[in-house]
Design an enzyme around this catalytic site. Sequence first.
Site, short mmCIF file in Angstrom:
data_model
loop_
_atom_site.label_atom_id
_atom_site.label_comp_id
_atom_site.label_asym_id
_atom_site.label_seq_id
_atom_site.Cartn_x
_atom_site.Cartn_y
_atom_site.Cartn_z
N LYS A 34 0.79 -1.19 -0.03
CA LYS A 34 -0.20 -0.07 0.03
C LYS A 34 0.90 1.35 -0.03
O LYS A 34 2.06 1.31 0.25
CB LYS A 34 -0.86 0.00 1.33
CG LYS A 34 -0.14 -0.03 2.52
CD LYS A 34 -1.04 -0.42 3.60
CE LYS A 34 -0.45 -0.27 4.91
NZ LYS A 34 -1.12 -0.98 6.06
N ARG A 130 -10.82 0.12 15.41
CA ARG A 130 -10.68 0.77 14.38
C ARG A 130 -11.43 0.30 13.42
O ARG A 130 -12.30 0.94 12.57
CB ARG A 130 -9.10 1.23 13.90
CG ARG A 130 -8.68 2.01 12.65
CD ARG A 130 -7.27 2.09 12.20
NE ARG A 130 -6.96 0.77 11.93
CZ ARG A 130 -5.71 0.58 11.13
NH1 ARG A 130 -4.92 1.67 11.38
NH2 ARG A 130 -5.26 -0.60 10.72
N TYR A 254 16.06 29.81 8.83
CA TYR A 254 14.76 30.69 9.22
C TYR A 254 14.59 30.62 10.71
O TYR A 254 14.88 29.85 11.36
CB TYR A 254 13.68 29.85 8.56
CG TYR A 254 13.53 29.95 7.28
CD1 TYR A 254 13.06 31.22 6.41
CD2 TYR A 254 13.51 28.94 6.17
CE1 TYR A 254 12.99 31.25 5.32
CE2 TYR A 254 13.39 29.31 4.92
CZ TYR A 254 13.09 30.35 4.38
OH TYR A 254 12.83 30.57 2.99
N MET A 302 12.23 24.40 2.80
CA MET A 302 11.63 23.47 2.01
C MET A 302 12.47 22.80 1.19
O MET A 302 12.21 21.57 0.62
CB MET A 302 10.69 24.50 0.91
CG MET A 302 9.84 23.87 0.13
SD MET A 302 8.83 24.81 -0.98
CE MET A 302 7.66 25.65 0.12
C1 PLP Z 1 -0.36 -1.79 6.65
C2 PLP Z 1 -0.82 -3.16 7.31
C3 PLP Z 1 0.03 -4.20 7.43
C4 PLP Z 1 1.43 -3.96 7.40
O1 PLP Z 1 1.93 -3.60 8.94
P1 PLP Z 1 3.39 -3.56 9.10
O2 PLP Z 1 3.45 -2.99 10.28
O3 PLP Z 1 4.05 -2.57 8.03
O4 PLP Z 1 3.94 -4.66 8.84
C5 PLP Z 1 -0.60 -5.27 8.11
N1 PLP Z 1 -1.92 -5.44 8.13
C6 PLP Z 1 -2.79 -4.46 7.94
C7 PLP Z 1 -4.33 -4.66 8.15
C8 PLP Z 1 -2.44 -3.19 7.45
O5 PLP Z 1 -3.14 -2.10 7.29
#
Ligand code: PLP
Length: 359
Positions: A34, A130, A254, A302
């Site tokens: 992802k 969640r 800055y 930046m």
């Molecule tokens: C992003 C995600 C993972 C991977 O988690 P890591 O801590 O990066 O290994 C696994 N399961 C779900 C549901 C996730 O959203």
Amino acid sequence: MRPLVATVDLAAIVHNYRLAKRCAPGRQAFAVVKANAYGHGVREVVSALHEEADGFAVASLEEAAEVRALHGEARILLLEGCFAAEELPMAAQLNLDLVLQGCEQVEALLAARLPRPLNVWLKLDSGMHRLGLAADAVRALHPRLRGAAQVAELNLMSHFACADERGHALTEAQLECFLDLLDLDFDQRSLANSAALLTIPAAHMDWLRPGIMLYGATPFAELSAAELGLRPVMSLTAQLIAVREVAAGESVGYGASWVAERPSRIGTVSCGYADGYPRHAPSGTPLLVGGQRAALVGRVSMDMLTVDLTDLPEARVGDAVELWGASLPVDEVAQAAGTIGYELLTKVTARVPRRYTQG
Ligand SMILES: *Cc1c(COP(=O)(O)O)cnc(C)c1O
């Protein structure tokens, strides 16, 4: 060309995926890709793992379509399920493994007419609160989904809230909640992210979901990537584009927030917050100039940041500066900046060119 590049070692990703599999012999693993493969480039990462990975996991239909275009056969897990019923036909067309994380998603699937049944991953809310269905809702829905025309495999998954803190009481409770449901008939089970994969064998189940570890960073505060046997993947490399002498009492950058306490040599580096370097990294955050450690000073701007070269008299304009990578763990920079490796890696912006290597 602006001297800033993110070099991605694809051989290291393959090494880290194999390490994940070795931690849990006989299990399968969705490589979590992802967020553009945690900022590394989903096309290249999926291609590197094409022959290796049992499957891939993504956060949206758009990401899933991109992975499907690169890999015709792989299982692709849609981690949050469909965001609207209208996405279901596309999910079926792409032959995705579909998470059902709430009762609305369950009802939408059961009401849909689909070209083919889907592998379904019923998500249990085992305590993170969640996403996911409560245990009694999973029990109640199980027989309906088992008999449904839209469902091929019926699988169970959940996600840990605190697996990165070893021995956390919530992890134990979440594992127990998951195990409690295994009297029900599920085809496959999945529970472990990187942290659980690395430290909780009882959570390995059938399918692992490693993310951060593939990218050579640690999920733990107290256990480094090197100690885990992981190889660093992304090196963010810039250059010294200016060097100047600053008298004691003069300020840099800055807000004039950093003031030289001694006559200082200050270098200016071609990387800033618009590249994804954390603006809030404090003075003292480490970086490497010509392979030598030096400290960030003053506010990150930046396109640039400044570094104290007073103890590196041989440093010159044109020297390579590693912000993090093969010689400076991203986790160490993250810790100094009050964040985690996940955030630094995913936030490297599009204007930073990615270069791919094989070790
Ligand atoms: C992003 C995600 C993972 C991977 O988690 P890591 O801590 O990066 O290994 C696994 N399961 C779900 C549901 C996730 O959203």
